[in-house]
Design a protein around this motif. Structure first.
Motif: not given
Length: 281
Positions: A66-67, A271, A69-70, A64
């Motif tokens: 997004k995972d 999230e 990036e965060k 993922d």
């Protein structure tokens, strides 16, 4: 503590220790360090002559984006924590240093077999190939006597054991018990992203595993796992799995066996996806 950012510099430093036959302990991390990571360093400090840690957020193991990036980055605090735990060497490479050919270039495919098809392997396709790729690169570089990893990532430990078998590396894998918060929540870098309310709810994973363990001899596996899954969903978790496996083969079990068994949970709150596990017998 020595800090190196390139493979050449690290290799030059380690060469003397390798030639002298010193025991090198290696703790690979993705940073955002907590007391669980430091427990690995402490174990390595006791058992080895030199302790090497690495911090590298590996892009190839995130299915993922997004995972990735965060993922929390706390380098300055991480360095202070490693120094306080008497780490000898920190390897802090860039993505281009570890993947000079690019992260999408052709690479070795590892045959992890059944391990890669269930639980984390099923819910995070490609994840373990990325783990295998970066750990193989790091082991080739450090050539440690012992590799230290935490039990919280139980299936990942099984994957690394298989990687060592595939590659024939002489490194010994040392799995250190999960470090927990006072309320039982398994320490994880992702806990930093939990809101206070989510963090309070997240002890439900630990409580669920304890419930399975306490009632293990009285109820069938299917009833226990369904009960815990329903409880987690009732308080707002999206459950990926609640399963029990053979601790040696990682076979997902429908019935109890004579050997050691481990309960595993993966569930998402908001999230944040959390995992935990516990030996049941």
């Amino acid at each position: 503590m020595y800090l190196f950012k390139t493979k050449n510099d690290l290799n030059a430093f380690l060469e003397t220790y390798k030639k002298e036959g010193k025991k090198i302990g290696f703790v690979p991390t993705m940073g955002a360090l907590h007391d669980g990571h430091l427990a690995l360093v402490t174990k390595a400090r006791i058992e080895c002559d030199l302790v090497v840690a690495s911090i590298f957020v590996n892009p190839t193991q995130f299915n993922d984006p997004k995972d990735f990036e965060k993922y929390p980055v706390t380098i300055d605090q991480d360095i202070l924590k490693l120094e306080s735990a008497w780490t000898d060497v920190l390897f802090l490479p860039s993505v281009s240093e570890m993947y000079p050919e690019g992260i999408n270039a052709p690479h070795q495919v590892y045959d992890f077999g059944y391990l890669e098809t269930v639980l984390e392997g099923a819910y995070r396709p490609g994840h373990f190939q990325g783990v295998g790729m970066i750990v193989h690169k790091l082991l080739d570089l450090v050539q440690p006597t012992r590799l230290y990893m935490g039990q919280k990532d139980f299936q990942q430990c099984m994957i690394i054991r298989k990687l060592l078998e595939i590659t024939g590396m002489p490194t010994e894998l040392v799995v250190v018990p999960t470090k927990r918060e006072p309320n039982g929540l398994a320490m994880s870098s992702r806990n930093m992203r939990l809101s206070p309310e989510e963090k309070a709810l997240s002890i439900a994973l630990y409580n669920g595993l304890n419930e399975i363990k306490q009632n293990f001899n009285q109820q069938p596996i299917s009833e226990l796992t369904m009960l815990v899954s329903n409880n987690l969903q009732s308080i707002g978790f999206q459950v990926d799995y609640v399963s029990i496996v053979n601790s040696e083969t990682f076979e997902v079990l429908d019935e109890k066996i004579d050997g050691k068994m481990v309960g595993l949970i993966a569930a998402k709150i908001g999230e944040i996806r959390l995992i935990d596990n516990m030996y049941l017998n």
